[in-house]
Design an enzyme around this catalytic site. Sequence first.
Site, PDB file in Angstrom:
ATOM      1  N   ASN A 274      12.496  31.772 -42.745  1.00  0.00           N
ATOM      2  CA  ASN A 274      11.086  32.170 -42.871  1.00  0.00           C
ATOM      3  C   ASN A 274      10.183  30.996 -43.245  1.00  0.00           C
ATOM      4  O   ASN A 274       9.023  31.188 -43.582  1.00  0.00           O
ATOM      5  CB  ASN A 274      10.947  33.301 -43.898  1.00  0.00           C
ATOM      6  CG  ASN A 274      11.379  32.882 -45.305  1.00  0.00           C
ATOM      7  OD1 ASN A 274      11.723  31.722 -45.529  1.00  0.00           O
ATOM      8  ND2 ASN A 274      11.350  33.811 -46.241  1.00  0.00           N
TER       9      ASN A 274
ATOM     10  N   HIS B 237      10.608  28.947 -45.822  1.00  0.00           N
ATOM     11  CA  HIS B 237      10.500  28.622 -47.247  1.00  0.00           C
ATOM     12  C   HIS B 237      11.146  27.277 -47.568  1.00  0.00           C
ATOM     13  O   HIS B 237      12.048  26.810 -46.863  1.00  0.00           O
ATOM     14  CB  HIS B 237      11.041  29.755 -48.145  1.00  0.00           C
ATOM     15  CG  HIS B 237      12.527  29.886 -48.208  1.00  0.00           C
ATOM     16  ND1 HIS B 237      13.154  31.051 -48.614  1.00  0.00           N
ATOM     17  CD2 HIS B 237      13.541  29.024 -47.939  1.00  0.00           C
ATOM     18  CE1 HIS B 237      14.461  30.883 -48.598  1.00  0.00           C
ATOM     19  NE2 HIS B 237      14.725  29.661 -48.191  1.00  0.00           N
TER      20      HIS B 237
ATOM     21  N   ASP C 142      15.792  25.040 -57.565  1.00  0.00           N
ATOM     22  CA  ASP C 142      15.649  26.443 -57.968  1.00  0.00           C
ATOM     23  C   ASP C 142      16.926  26.996 -58.592  1.00  0.00           C
ATOM     24  O   ASP C 142      17.988  26.357 -58.544  1.00  0.00           O
ATOM     25  CB  ASP C 142      15.222  27.295 -56.756  1.00  0.00           C
ATOM     26  CG  ASP C 142      15.997  26.945 -55.481  1.00  0.00           C
ATOM     27  OD1 ASP C 142      17.096  26.359 -55.585  1.00  0.00           O
ATOM     28  OD2 ASP C 142      15.501  27.247 -54.388  1.00  0.00           O
TER      29      ASP C 142
ATOM     30  N   GLU D 274       8.496  31.341 -51.102  1.00  0.00           N
ATOM     31  CA  GLU D 274       8.500  32.268 -49.971  1.00  0.00           C
ATOM     32  C   GLU D 274       7.125  32.275 -49.285  1.00  0.00           C
ATOM     33  O   GLU D 274       6.146  31.780 -49.861  1.00  0.00           O
ATOM     34  CB  GLU D 274       8.843  33.675 -50.479  1.00  0.00           C
ATOM     35  CG  GLU D 274      10.212  33.781 -51.150  1.00  0.00           C
ATOM     36  CD  GLU D 274      11.386  33.762 -50.182  1.00  0.00           C
ATOM     37  OE1 GLU D 274      11.296  33.082 -49.132  1.00  0.00           O
ATOM     38  OE2 GLU D 274      12.401  34.414 -50.465  1.00  0.00           O
TER      39      GLU D 274
HETATM   40  P1  PGA Z   1      20.723  27.223 -45.867  1.00  0.00           P
HETATM   41  O1  PGA Z   1      19.443  27.672 -46.725  1.00  0.00           O
HETATM   42  O2  PGA Z   1      20.856  25.751 -46.069  1.00  0.00           O
HETATM   43  O3  PGA Z   1      21.851  27.992 -46.478  1.00  0.00           O
HETATM   44  O4  PGA Z   1      20.431  27.586 -44.446  1.00  0.00           O
HETATM   45  C1  PGA Z   1      18.301  26.871 -46.688  1.00  0.00           C
HETATM   46  C2  PGA Z   1      17.210  27.534 -47.503  1.00  0.00           C
HETATM   47  O5  PGA Z   1      17.173  28.764 -47.592  1.00  0.00           O
HETATM   48  O6  PGA Z   1      16.367  26.799 -48.046  1.00  0.00           O
END
Ligand code: PGA
Length: 257
Positions: A134, A136, A66, A141
């Site tokens: 969450n 994702h 992304d 999302e």
């Molecule tokens: P993080 O984010 O590795 O910074 O915890 C993971 C994500 O949001 O996919």
Amino acid sequence: MRVVIAPSDQIASKAADIVCQQLQRKPDSVLGLATGSTPVALYRELISRYQQQQVSFARAASFNLDEYIGLSSEHPQSYRYFMQQQLFDHIDIMPEQTHVPDGMSEPLSSCQAYEQAIGAAGGIDLQILGIGHNGHIGFNEPGSSLSSHTRIKTLTPTTLEANRRFFRDDEFQPCLAITMGIATILQSRQVLLLASGEAKAEAVQRTVEGPLSAFTPASSLQMHEHAIVLIDEAAASQLQLRDYYLWCEQQRSQLGM
Ligand code: PGA
């Protein structure tokens, strides 16, 4: 789904083993890469193994999950910039073989072009994933279609909040992103999801043991034939079948698998 629970300080090296095995099997592998804090230790480990000539990326290609819409590749918070700093500038991957969605060009056509480029490269062999609180994956999302491909997503307030720490107070934080879709991720030949820490425990439990649901996008990995969930004890702390997963891994290691 294979659930591997390991001490926190072994997650990066176990993940690097999987990436290196993939590159040994197929030196021109197409890797799917992720940003965020989770894969940083893996990238550090890969750089170290590259420096010790244990692995080469010279024939590999990569596609990142992304990118924020509106941030150029030079912007320190862009995911292109992150990848250059954390990995690409330190290994022998060909710059033209690294792909991150373009957050500055016309988003609709850029999404389509990204999806086509993945197909033209032969598809992703190994996709690395983190997971949001969450549930994702990428910026898919909650509520994301389980059949989605690369497209524009609006980030949820919780994701914006979780990522605010990377932006200065006066800095623009985009709320739109281009992300590979869930179907794009599921088309990868192998998926490796990494998670560490108590804060991810609930999302991990819903991913592994919850119902398959667009509400927890990572639960879509239940549909994948070759998905590994590599997590530390804290991230595994809410799993109901935690002891069973540990026992499965013991059996595998006795069989030399
Ligand atoms: P993080 O984010 O590795 O910074 O915890 C993971 C994500 O949001 O996919």
